[in-house]
Design an enzyme around this catalytic site. Structure first.
Site, mmCIF file in Angstrom:
data_model
loop_
_atom_site.group_PDB
_atom_site.id
_atom_site.type_symbol
_atom_site.label_atom_id
_atom_site.label_comp_id
_atom_site.label_asym_id
_atom_site.label_seq_id
_atom_site.Cartn_x
_atom_site.Cartn_y
_atom_site.Cartn_z
ATOM 1 C CD GLU A 1 -2.871 0.282 2.570
ATOM 2 O OE1 GLU A 1 -2.663 -0.687 3.322
ATOM 3 O OE2 GLU A 1 -3.564 1.254 2.878
ATOM 4 N NE ARG B 1 3.400 -7.521 10.513
ATOM 5 C CZ ARG B 1 2.906 -6.765 9.541
ATOM 6 N NH1 ARG B 1 2.008 -7.257 8.716
ATOM 7 N NH2 ARG B 1 3.306 -5.529 9.391
ATOM 8 C CE LYS C 1 2.882 0.167 5.216
ATOM 9 N NZ LYS C 1 2.496 0.042 3.796
HETATM 10 P P1 ATP Z 1 0.490 -1.526 7.640
HETATM 11 O O1 ATP Z 1 1.492 -1.444 8.775
HETATM 12 O O2 ATP Z 1 0.103 -0.193 7.073
HETATM 13 O O3 ATP Z 1 -0.639 -2.505 7.806
HETATM 14 P P2 ATP Z 1 2.061 -3.300 6.055
HETATM 15 O O4 ATP Z 1 3.390 -3.126 6.698
HETATM 16 O O5 ATP Z 1 1.303 -4.552 6.209
HETATM 17 O O6 ATP Z 1 1.183 -2.088 6.402
HETATM 18 P P3 ATP Z 1 1.660 -3.350 3.185
HETATM 19 O O7 ATP Z 1 2.022 -2.282 2.251
HETATM 20 O O8 ATP Z 1 0.246 -3.732 3.324
HETATM 21 O O9 ATP Z 1 2.264 -2.928 4.565
HETATM 22 O O10 ATP Z 1 2.557 -4.626 2.940
HETATM 23 C C1 ATP Z 1 2.848 -5.158 1.687
HETATM 24 C C2 ATP Z 1 3.156 -6.628 1.834
HETATM 25 O O11 ATP Z 1 4.241 -6.805 2.712
HETATM 26 C C3 ATP Z 1 1.985 -7.384 2.413
HETATM 27 O O12 ATP Z 1 1.794 -8.531 1.619
HETATM 28 C C4 ATP Z 1 2.418 -7.761 3.800
HETATM 29 O O13 ATP Z 1 1.936 -9.028 4.117
HETATM 30 C C5 ATP Z 1 3.928 -7.763 3.698
HETATM 31 N N1 ATP Z 1 4.555 -7.374 4.965
HETATM 32 C C6 ATP Z 1 4.413 -6.211 5.626
HETATM 33 N N2 ATP Z 1 5.110 -6.197 6.781
HETATM 34 C C7 ATP Z 1 5.730 -7.403 6.855
HETATM 35 C C8 ATP Z 1 6.606 -8.013 7.812
HETATM 36 N N3 ATP Z 1 6.981 -7.373 8.920
HETATM 37 N N4 ATP Z 1 7.051 -9.252 7.554
HETATM 38 C C9 ATP Z 1 6.684 -9.905 6.450
HETATM 39 N N5 ATP Z 1 5.858 -9.397 5.518
HETATM 40 C C10 ATP Z 1 5.388 -8.155 5.701
HETATM 41 MG MG MG Z 2 -0.862 -4.205 5.571
#
Ligand code: ATP
Ligand code: MG
Length: 571
Positions: A46, A270, A280
């Site tokens: 996003e 994660r 974020k």
């Molecule tokens: P927010 O904190 O705003 O929910 P997010 O960190 O999940 O956002 P996105 O832009 O939705 O951010 O993430 C893009 C992709 O990265 C998604 O498929 C999410 O599953 C993956 N992702 C985000 N953070 C992690 C993490 N810490 N470890 C593994 N994958 C991640």
């Molecule tokens: Mg997310």
């Protein structure tokens, strides 16, 4: 979702990178689950912030696994929320994915699918599977129920198809104010899964979108857009982090009820590290409140911050790959990331001599006005990296720490009467000191042994210490920025009631040294070029660095054995 702390002390690279994701894809290929279709994945950020080390894991999984199966990966922006999204983020995300070493098959945007998503919403309304609801956001929340209580139906749930079509098209036409109505999926208010209790599909939002401008005043919810976007792109394996597991039935419901390509979602853990925040929202708060200098502050866990600090894509990929994927969230020790980074830099970083806190040494028996060059290996780990000539003269700088007027036990560096080696140059012996009015040593006078040129004495005499140095006449002055952990606690979210994560910010996370003395070969170093300052640590020029006004970032210190001894002794 269990969260545990990694207690595994085994060397990280010795652990097999178990990967059930790979096993699943291999199984699907073997059983022709998707016929002969190529394996298609996507990385779906996003654009509401910069990518961080956690995203690196998702990127390596999405791109890496597609690659292993000769498949393809799209970079898709899930840009359904115009209020939080910006072109700046879209641009930085592309740059960061490329920096990490990946390239996408297609660049996609969920916003390109807005017309299709709208058509599908009309289809669901016609099929009696979606309705316009006039409840307020608060009322919708109340009606939803809880984990232990079922929800109840909205009084608007049984509107006719005609009425729903009329209201939804008028929502799109801009007839109603923000928040006055939503479109909801008609699933089940009693489902044990809260995501299935008639989730909102569309909201009214008179906001300008960074790509579609003012074309739309209704926007799809993330949960309505994500699964169908995967489907439109024929994504075979839609891999995402564990928090989406509860959303999978909903994505599946949309796919089944629309009769479209069934992408297979698989969730993985994660990534998170101790002393690190990866939300974020919180990272944005640090930027907006000026707690750090920006998204690319070298203390940030963002890819742009890590890059600026001197971390390398190779090391980041290596850490992520070694961790593999699992179904349990584990907080990894930050030392593990540092270990991989040191290992990588040890092989690639050119060695250089730099004195961070200079103390002048005058070699009394060295001819005044004379200079000579000593040959130094650029990288003992890489003989191919060659050698360079480093100037030496009568006055050199050493680290203040490398001299003690009264040496404590086991202190083998320079002290009165003690002989040490100036690396690759000569043996010197401290003879006397000059002090300032406050009694601080400001100059050490030494004698040197001309026969020890190159750093060895022909008579086989041994010294217990080898020290780095920089010729005073040839030194270039630089600002050096030393970074420490941004937070003082392993879990930055561990704060007492009434506090915030900001209470755990480390007030000493940045130390600036203004007049470090560097060997002259560093005068033209460029940002991103890795160096090991001998005995001090790994460094790279900062983006602020200019010829004549050098600024270096410390990527990581070397492991400091003396600090450990001192600590043990309780000093
Ligand atoms: P927010 O904190 O705003 O929910 P997010 O960190 O999940 O956002 P996105 O832009 O939705 O951010 O993430 C893009 C992709 O990265 C998604 O498929 C999410 O599953 C993956 N992702 C985000 N953070 C992690 C993490 N810490 N470890 C593994 N994958 C991640
Ligand atoms: Mg997310």
């Amino acid at each position: 979702m269990a969260t545990t702390t990694n207690a595994n002390t085994e060397a990280p690279e010795a652990r097999p990178a178990s990967n059930f994701l790979r096993d699943q894809i291999a199984h699907d290929v073997a059983t022709h689950k998707f016929g002969d279709a190529v394996i298609q994945t996507r990385f779906p950020p996003e654009p509401n912030g910069y990518l961080h080390i956690g995203h690196a894991k998702a990127i390596c999984i999405d791109f890496g696994l597609a690659d292993e199966f000769a498949g393809k990966t799209n970079l898709r922006f899930d840009d359904t929320n115009p209020e939080k999204e910006e072109q700046e983020y879209v641009d930085s995300i592309q740059a960061d994915v490329r920096w990490l070493g990946f390239d996408w098959e297609r660049l996609c945007y969920a916003s390109d699918y807005f017309p299709q998503l709208y058509q599908w919403a009309l289809q669901l309304i016609r099929d009696g599977k979606a309705y316009v609801d006039d409840l307020t956001a608060d009322e919708i929340r109340q009606y939803r129920g809880t984990l232990t209580e079922p929800g109840k139906n909205s009084p608007y749930r049984d509107r006719t198809v005609e009425e729903n079509l009329d209201l939804f098209t008028r929502m799109k036409a801009g007839e109603f104010p923000d928040g006055s109505r939503v479109l909801r999926a008609k699933i089940a208010m009693t489902s044990p899964n809260l995501n299935m209790r008639d989730p909102v599909m569309y909201r009214i939002l008179h906001a300008t979108h960074h790509r579609t401008g003012d074309e739309w005043c209704i926007y799809p919810m993330y949960d309505y857009a994500h699964g169908q976007s995967d489907s439109i792109e024929n994504v075979t394996h839609s891999m995402c982090s564990l928090e989406f597991a509860d959303h999978q039935p909903l994505y599946r419901w949309f796919i089944d009820n629309l009769g479209i390509f069934p992408s297979q979602q698989i969730e993985f853990d994660r990534l998170n590290f101790t002393y690190t925040l990866l939300s974020k929202r919180k990272l944005l708060q640090l930027v907006q409140e000026g707690r750090v200098k920006g998204w690319d502050d070298p203390r940030m866990p963002t890819l742009t911050g890590l890059r600026r600090r001197g971390f390398t894509p190779e090391a980041i990929r290596a850490v992520v790959t070694s961790l593999g994927a699992s179904r349990t969230n584990v907080v990894q020790d930050i030392e593990m990331l540092e270990h991989f980074q040191r290992d990588d830099l040890n092989h690639r970083a050119s060695r250089a001599m730099a004195v961070l806190r200079p103390l002048k040494v005058v070699i009394d028996n060295y001819p005044e006005g004379q200079e000579e060059f000593v040959e130094v290996q650029n990288n003992p780990e890489d003989p191919g990296a060659g050698t360079r000539q480093v100037p030496f003269s009568r006055e050199v700088y050493i680290e203040q720490d490398d001299f003690r007027e009264v040496p404590p036990p086991k202190y083998y560096r320079l002290s009165p009467g003690k002989e040490v080696r100036l690396r690759n140059a000569y043996f010197v012996t401290a003879q006397s000191v000059v002090k300032d009015a406050a009694g601080n040593v400001v100059e050490v006078h030494c004698s040197y042994d001309p026969a020890s040129r190159g750093g060895n004495s022909p008579d086989g005499r041994k010294v217990k210490s080898t020290m780095h140095w920089v010729s005073a006449a040839h030194a270039v002055t630089a600002e050096v920025r030393l970074y420490d952990k941004l937070f003082t606690k392993p879990d930055p979210n561990d704060y007492p009631e009434g506090g915030t994560f900001l209470d755990n910010l480390n007030p000493h996370s940045l130390e600036v040294i203004c007049d470090a003395k560097l060997e002259p070969s560093l005068a033209k170093a460029q940002p991103g070029q890795p160096f090991q300052f001998e005995r001090v640590g790994y460094f790279t020029p900062d983006l602020d660095s200019r010829e004549g006004a050098l600024v270096f970032n410390r990527t990581l210190p070397l492991k400091d054995t003396w600090a450990k001894i001192e600590k043990k002794a309780g000093a």
